[in-house]
Design an enzyme around this catalytic site. Structure first.
Site, mmCIF file in Angstrom:
data_model
loop_
_atom_site.group_PDB
_atom_site.id
_atom_site.type_symbol
_atom_site.label_atom_id
_atom_site.label_comp_id
_atom_site.label_asym_id
_atom_site.label_seq_id
_atom_site.Cartn_x
_atom_site.Cartn_y
_atom_site.Cartn_z
ATOM 1 N N TRP A 79 0.820 -1.218 0.000
ATOM 2 C CA TRP A 79 0.000 0.000 0.000
ATOM 3 C C TRP A 79 0.847 1.259 0.000
ATOM 4 O O TRP A 79 0.414 2.302 -0.500
ATOM 5 C CB TRP A 79 -0.915 0.023 1.228
ATOM 6 C CG TRP A 79 -0.208 0.411 2.498
ATOM 7 C CD1 TRP A 79 0.647 -0.348 3.239
ATOM 8 C CD2 TRP A 79 -0.279 1.669 3.172
ATOM 9 N NE1 TRP A 79 1.113 0.346 4.324
ATOM 10 C CE2 TRP A 79 0.557 1.586 4.318
ATOM 11 C CE3 TRP A 79 -0.970 2.852 2.928
ATOM 12 C CZ2 TRP A 79 0.706 2.634 5.212
ATOM 13 C CZ3 TRP A 79 -0.812 3.905 3.822
ATOM 14 C CH2 TRP A 79 0.010 3.793 4.947
ATOM 15 N N ASP A 80 2.042 1.154 0.579
ATOM 16 C CA ASP A 80 2.841 2.378 0.716
ATOM 17 C C ASP A 80 3.304 2.914 -0.635
ATOM 18 O O ASP A 80 3.687 4.084 -0.723
ATOM 19 C CB ASP A 80 4.027 2.170 1.665
ATOM 20 C CG ASP A 80 4.899 0.972 1.310
ATOM 21 O OD1 ASP A 80 4.805 0.478 0.172
ATOM 22 O OD2 ASP A 80 5.672 0.525 2.182
ATOM 23 N N GLU A 93 0.662 -0.864 12.601
ATOM 24 C CA GLU A 93 0.733 -2.313 12.660
ATOM 25 C C GLU A 93 0.828 -2.846 14.084
ATOM 26 O O GLU A 93 0.981 -4.058 14.272
ATOM 27 C CB GLU A 93 1.910 -2.799 11.817
ATOM 28 C CG GLU A 93 1.702 -2.490 10.331
ATOM 29 C CD GLU A 93 2.923 -2.810 9.482
ATOM 30 O OE1 GLU A 93 3.948 -3.261 10.051
ATOM 31 O OE2 GLU A 93 2.859 -2.611 8.265
ATOM 32 N N LYS A 117 3.173 1.820 16.266
ATOM 33 C CA LYS A 117 4.373 1.506 15.489
ATOM 34 C C LYS A 117 4.712 2.630 14.518
ATOM 35 O O LYS A 117 5.865 3.015 14.382
ATOM 36 C CB LYS A 117 4.176 0.198 14.730
ATOM 37 C CG LYS A 117 5.372 -0.215 13.888
ATOM 38 C CD LYS A 117 5.123 -1.541 13.173
ATOM 39 C CE LYS A 117 6.347 -1.963 12.367
ATOM 40 N NZ LYS A 117 6.131 -3.245 11.665
#
Length: 790
Positions: A362-363, A489, A593
């Site tokens: 997705w990044d 995450e 995170k």
């Protein structure tokens, strides 16, 4: 204060000396790519090495996905990038002794990546154990103008005495990746994934053709050489080829001061269905064309391509020389990862290493595509076309999950889901809105109506259908999205994740507006007014939780009510937390995170007031440990927006040095391409204050004291908007095209082509005390992070 072993130069990055312990890291830093081919920065001679790496975008092996306990909807096959036959290798012998940096004496050794020529050069003076001295100069490139071609120029000069030189130039197949897997079926497949189909020699050229054993792909690699030697040293060339090795042997006798020069051209082709002879012909034709153009022609093509890129994309920073170098390095890596995509995506590590198994995440759409849209829009278009080409597989995945529309794979190479950990993959539906948002941004920035109608519309329709079926209505008319995982995450399966809900809202509204602009194309997709209205109602009723007691938005419903992680009892050596604590404990505590709600403050910037942003940033800074490379860029943006400019610069320095200094200890597996894109985001959206929306571009530039001037360019509607920021004022200049209206600190400014408009920057308001981070998780001060040896 620490210093980097890499030197500081505004247009290159280099290192002197050679240490085997640093090779794997430097191989990633010096990796070359064009989006189709990737060569790690291995030494020419192949050994010693950290990790061998020669990749083709989209070439992978398929393997079983072993599970201790299987479950419905789990992918049964995984995908992993593999090494294609490696054409980098040039081994050399001097009077029968092998050139090896671990043998004999190294008088000097340096390597340099040139950001304007797109070449990696090397200079070595070596004395063999027997006392013969030679000087070696090599340069390599992966061509931007010839998609299938990489080349090496290798020159060896006898120093002080005569020398008999033998060079072995090779293409070597089935070089192993650094793979350790508990399932022997997977291990065996990935250790030797290629099966020889053809090995051909034609004059001085040789070609190897291989098939993958399971994924059904075919690869052809061809090499040829142009050799130059003095008349007294007429070279002898012999070429041979076997299943996994093609080799050209070149011998010459050199007098003192004489040189043997070899230019090696390597062609790379792959396909799923082509015959071996067809693919071989394509690789050989690519090499023949490159030989005709010659080394100088290839270098000229690199320079012309990069000159055109830097004209639009360059970022200028006055006051911090190392940051100037690193932002250009970051942009170069993003560009070369995508220069010749042509219906491919960019893996998380680009083509610089096998990390993340070569998967796209997705990044890419969230962090990399916005940079490409603003600096290299054709590459963004190609990547979105690739994502569009995977829609059938995304629809299939949605049907498997009993959902409507399409849900894109969390991690993939060819569009099929390759993640077996569903709480952090299948449940992370926000990937779909990242794809949709990237498509909307591309259309806004380029005005590409054909793309909007033929490609973006279908992506938006299918993802809107997904959100419509994934959400639920409550008894009072609110729309909720339950049981999903946001960007953080260390949280999973949450209700009403604010980032996800706001992203879905943008997706739904964008789909509705696009469908209304293209009624005929929408009708062909089965979209009617009733469905469009359902999307609009869901967007308008989207639930965005707010904690009135604390005055902040919770990351997801109830998040601020959870127990806080005991940061005081967590030692510095227990980070990364997921390496030392079970996920079930992380999931039920307030510990983050990577930026999640803070990322929403940037991506959905219009949904929050300045006061809400300031409170939220302060609250979530106390909880964010940055165990992900994706976090610092977003934190830099919001730190700058809320007036904490020194903290913003600390975070910019962190993301800029992430790979150069290997801050996460895994750069040997490849560069973090999304984090490198984040350097541009942190500077342009942070210090440049740039925001994009349906209302157009807006800017609120604010510079830390260490930066006296910032300049950058943004591609818009076929022209470039050049922005120059000083402490006191900002200059905007549109290179061409129709007048453009922007906003500067909320005030409309109309720009005309080729005319600078200068406006004053208001004083930076007092932001109050700087937010605090968990103990031992504070970013390094920028002055330390950006220090250099000189």
């Amino acid at each position: 204060m620490t210093t980097s072993r890499f030197d500081v130069d505004p247009w290159s990055i280099g290192v002197d000396g050679v240490a085997v312990s640093h090779l794997a890291h430097e191989e990633s830093v010096f990796g070359l790519s064009n989006g189709h081919i990737g060569w790690r920065g291995n030494l020419d001679e192949g050994d010693p090495r950290g990790v061998a790496g020669s990749y083709l975008n989209g070439v992978f092996e398929e393997h079983p996905m072993p599970y201790a306990e299987d479950g419905y909807g789990y992918p049964d096959k995984g995908q992993s990038v593999i090494n294609v036959p490696n054409g980098q290798i040039i081994r050399m012998f001097v009077d029968d002794e092998p050139f090896d940096v671990g043998l004999g004496t190294i008088g000097a050794h340096s390597r340099r990546l040139d950001l304007r020529d797109g070449t990696l050069s090397r200079s070595v003076e070596w004395t063999s154990p027997a006392g013969a001295t030679v000087h070696i100069e090599s340069a390599r490139l992966v061509s931007f103008t010839h998609r299938s071609v990489a080349a090496v120029r290798y020159r060896v000069t006898a120093v002080g005495s005569a020398a008999d030189v033998t060079v072995l130039s090779e293409v070597l197949a089935n070089e192993p990746l650094p793979i350790v897997h508990s399932d022997p079926r997977v291990e065996d497949l990935l250790r030797s994934p290629l099966r020889g189909v053809d090995a051909a020699v034609l004059g001085t050229a040789a070609t190897l053709v291989h098939d993958t054993r399971e994924s059904g792909l075919r690869v052809a690699i061809c090499m040829d050489h142009v050799v130059t030697a003095p008349g007294s040293a007429a070279p002898v060339l012999v070429t041979e080829a076997a299943e996994d090795l093609a080799r050209t042997r070149i011998r010459a006798s050199l007098q003192p001061g004489e040189s043997l020069e070899i230019v090696k051209f390597v062609g790379h082709e792959w396909a799923r269905s082509s015959t071996a002879s067809t693919l071989r012909d394509r690789a050989e034709a690519a090499v023949a064309e490159a030989v005709s153009e010659g080394w100088d022609g290839l270098v000229a093509g690199q320079r012309a391509t990069l000159d055109a890129y830097w004209e639009h994309a360059d970022v200028e920073i006055e006051g911090l020389p190392r940051l100037q170098q690193l932002v250009r390095y970051a942009l170069f890596q993003v560009f070369q990862a995508s220069a010749r995509l042509e219906l491919r995506s960019v893996p998380g590590k680009g083509l610089t290493g096998s990390g993340y198994q070569g998967h796209t995440f997705w990044d890419f759409e969230a962090f990399v595509l916005p940079v490409l849209t603003s600096t290299h829009p054709e590459a963004a278009r190609q990547a979105l076309l690739w994502r569009h080409s995977t829609l059938d597989r995304a629809r299939e995945r949605a049907r498997l999950l009993h959902l409507e529309g399409a849900t894109f794979a969390w991690r993939t190479i060819d569009g099929r889901e390759s993640s077996g950990y569903w709480p952090a993959s299948t449940a992370a539906f926000h990937i779909n809105s990242a794809v949709a948002r990237a498509a909307l941004h591309y259309v806004r920035a380029t005005g590409d109506v054909e793309f909007e109608r033929e490609t973006a519309l279908e992506i938006l329709v299918e993802t809107a259908r997904l959100w419509s079926s994934l959400g639920r209505w409550d008894d009072v008319g609110g729309f909720h999205i339950d049981g999903v995982t946001g960007p953080d995450e260390y949280s999973a399966i949450a209700n009403d994740n604010v980032y996800t809900n706001l992203s879905a809202q943008t997706n739904l509204r964008g789909a509705a507006a696009t469908a209304r602009r293209h009624p005929e194309a929408s009708a062909a997709l089965g979209v009617g007014d009733d469905e469009i209205e359902r999307w609009e109602r869901a967007a308008d009723a989207m639930t965005i939780p707010y904690d009135h007691q604390r005055g902040v938005h919770p990351q997801s419903a109830g998040f601020t009510e959870l127990e806080r992680w005991d940061f005081a009892a967590t030692s510095a050596d227990q980070y990364l937390l997921h390496d030392h604590f079970p996920y079930f404990d992380l999931y039920r505590k307030q510990v983050i995170k990577q930026a999640d709600l803070v990322l929403a403050l940037y991506f959905a910037h219009e949904a929050f007031t300045p006061e809400e942003k300031a409170r939220a940033f302060s609250y979530y800074e106390e909880l964010t440990v940055r165990d992900s490379s994706l976090s610092a860029a977003a934190q830099a943006v919001i730190a700058a927006e809320t007036g904490h400019l020194e903290l913003a610069l600390d975070y910019v320095a962190e993301v800029a040095t992430l790979d150069i200094e290997d801050l996460h200890g895994n750069t040997d597996e490849g560069l973090h391409i999304a984090a490198l894109a984040g350097v541009w985001v942190a500077i342009t959206a942070g210090f440049g204050g740039m925001r994009d929306s349906d209302a157009g571009l807006s800017f609120q530039p604010r510079l830390p004291q260490a930066i006296s001037r910032l300049g950058f360019g943004v591609r818009i509607d076929g022209s470039t908007l050049h922005v120059q920021v000083t402490q006191e004022q900002t200059s905007y200049r549109l290179s061409a095209g129709a007048p453009l209206t922007i906003r500067h600190f909320g005030e409309e400014v109309v720009l005309e082509a080729d005319r600078s408009t200068v406006v004053e920057n208001p004083p930076v308001p007092d932001a109050g005390p700087a937010p605090t981070q968990p103990p031992s998780r504070e970013p390094r001060p920028w002055a330390e992070a950006l220090a250099s040896a000189d």
